[in-house]
Design a protein around this motif. Structure first.
Motif, short mmCIF file in Angstrom:
data_model
loop_
_atom_site.label_atom_id
_atom_site.label_comp_id
_atom_site.label_asym_id
_atom_site.label_seq_id
_atom_site.Cartn_x
_atom_site.Cartn_y
_atom_site.Cartn_z
N SER A 187 0.82 -1.21 0.00
CA SER A 187 0.00 0.00 0.00
C SER A 187 0.85 1.26 0.00
CB SER A 187 -0.97 0.00 1.18
OG SER A 187 -0.27 0.01 2.40
N SER A 188 2.00 1.25 0.68
CA SER A 188 2.84 2.45 0.63
C SER A 188 3.66 2.50 -0.66
CB SER A 188 3.75 2.56 1.84
OG SER A 188 4.21 1.35 2.29
N ALA A 189 4.00 1.35 -1.24
CA ALA A 189 4.76 1.36 -2.49
C ALA A 189 3.88 1.82 -3.65
CB ALA A 189 5.32 -0.02 -2.77
N LEU A 190 2.58 1.57 -3.58
CA LEU A 190 1.69 2.04 -4.65
C LEU A 190 1.45 3.55 -4.58
CD1 LEU A 190 -0.91 -0.82 -5.01
CD2 LEU A 190 0.88 -0.16 -6.59
N ASN A 191 2.06 4.18 -3.63
CA ASN A 191 2.02 5.64 -3.54
C ASN A 191 2.81 6.28 -4.69
OD1 ASN A 191 0.69 7.46 -2.00
ND2 ASN A 191 2.20 7.54 -0.37
N ILE A 192 3.49 5.46 -5.47
CA ILE A 192 4.24 5.96 -6.62
C ILE A 192 3.29 6.55 -7.67
CG2 ILE A 192 4.33 3.82 -7.95
CD1 ILE A 192 7.29 6.10 -7.46
N LEU A 193 2.05 6.08 -7.70
CA LEU A 193 1.10 6.60 -8.68
C LEU A 193 0.79 8.08 -8.47
CD1 LEU A 193 -1.27 3.51 -8.82
CD2 LEU A 193 0.50 4.15 -10.45
N PRO A 194 0.41 8.51 -7.25
CA PRO A 194 0.20 9.96 -7.09
C PRO A 194 1.50 10.75 -7.17
CG PRO A 194 -0.31 8.83 -5.04
CD PRO A 194 -0.04 7.78 -6.07
N ILE A 195 2.63 10.15 -6.80
CA ILE A 195 3.90 10.86 -6.93
C ILE A 195 4.16 11.18 -8.39
CG2 ILE A 195 6.40 10.63 -6.74
CD1 ILE A 195 5.96 8.99 -4.22
N ARG A 196 3.99 10.20 -9.25
CA ARG A 196 4.22 10.41 -10.68
C ARG A 196 3.25 11.43 -11.24
NH1 ARG A 196 6.67 9.24 -15.20
NH2 ARG A 196 5.51 8.75 -17.07
N TYR A 197 2.00 11.36 -10.82
CA TYR A 197 1.02 12.32 -11.33
C TYR A 197 1.41 13.75 -10.96
CZ TYR A 197 -3.20 15.02 -11.83
OH TYR A 197 -4.09 16.00 -12.18
N TYR A 198 1.74 13.97 -9.71
CA TYR A 198 2.02 15.34 -9.27
C TYR A 198 3.36 15.87 -9.77
CZ TYR A 198 -2.13 15.86 -6.49
OH TYR A 198 -3.43 15.99 -6.11
N PHE A 199 4.34 15.01 -10.00
CA PHE A 199 5.61 15.49 -10.53
C PHE A 199 5.56 15.65 -12.05
CE2 PHE A 199 8.15 13.98 -6.72
CZ PHE A 199 8.51 15.26 -6.36
N LYS A 200 4.96 14.71 -12.75
CA LYS A 200 5.03 14.68 -14.20
C LYS A 200 3.89 15.44 -14.87
CE LYS A 200 6.52 12.65 -18.07
NZ LYS A 200 7.75 12.97 -18.68
N HIS A 201 2.66 15.13 -14.49
CA HIS A 201 1.52 15.68 -15.21
C HIS A 201 1.03 17.01 -14.66
CE1 HIS A 201 1.28 12.08 -17.59
NE2 HIS A 201 1.29 11.34 -16.48
N ALA A 202 1.00 17.15 -13.37
CA ALA A 202 0.43 18.36 -12.77
C ALA A 202 1.46 19.44 -12.51
CB ALA A 202 -0.30 18.01 -11.48
N ASP A 203 2.75 19.10 -12.51
CA ASP A 203 3.84 20.05 -12.23
C ASP A 203 3.67 20.76 -10.89
OD1 ASP A 203 5.40 19.56 -14.44
OD2 ASP A 203 4.31 20.97 -15.70
#
Length: 90
Positions: free
Chosen positions: A51-67
Motif C-alpha cells: 500500500s505504501s509502495a503504490l504511492n508511486i502513482l500519485p507521486i508520478r502524477y504530481y511530478f510529471k503531469h500536474a507540475d
C-alpha cells in the motif's frame, strides 16, 4: 482542492492513499478467508509495504503531469518515511 501546490496537501495525500489501499487489501484478505475460495494470505507487513509502495502513482502524477513539485515532495516524503518505518518495525 487537489490542484494546489502545497507540501501539506502532499503529506495528506501521502497518508490517505496508502490507508485506503491498506483497507482494501485487508478486507480482501479477510473476506477470502470466510469463503471456500483459496485465501489470498498476505501478512500485515506485505499489505503495508504494497500500500505504501503504490504511492508511486500519485507521486508520478504530481511530478510529471500536474507540475506541482511541493505536493509531490510531500507525498514522496511520507512514502519514504512509511517504507523506512515498515522495514525498521518488522
Amino acid at each position: 482542492m487537489f490542484k494546489r501546490n502545497s507540501f501539506w496537501l502532499g503529506l495528506l495525500i501521502g497518508l490517505v492513499f496508502p490507508s485506503i489501499l491498506f483497507g482494501i487489501l485487508y478486507s480482501l484478505n479477510y473476506y477470502t478467508k470466510l469463503f471456500d475460495h483459496p485465501p489470498v494470505i498476505l501478512s500485515i507487513q506485505k499489505m503495508m509495504f504494497v500500500s505504501s509502495a503504490l504511492n508511486i502513482l500519485p507521486i508520478r502524477y504530481y511530478f510529471k503531469h500536474a507540475d506541482f513539485e511541493k505536493t509531490g515532495q510531500g507525498i514522496l516524503f511520507i512514502t519514504v518515511f512509511l517504507v523506512v518505518m515498515i522495514i525498521l518495525a518488522f
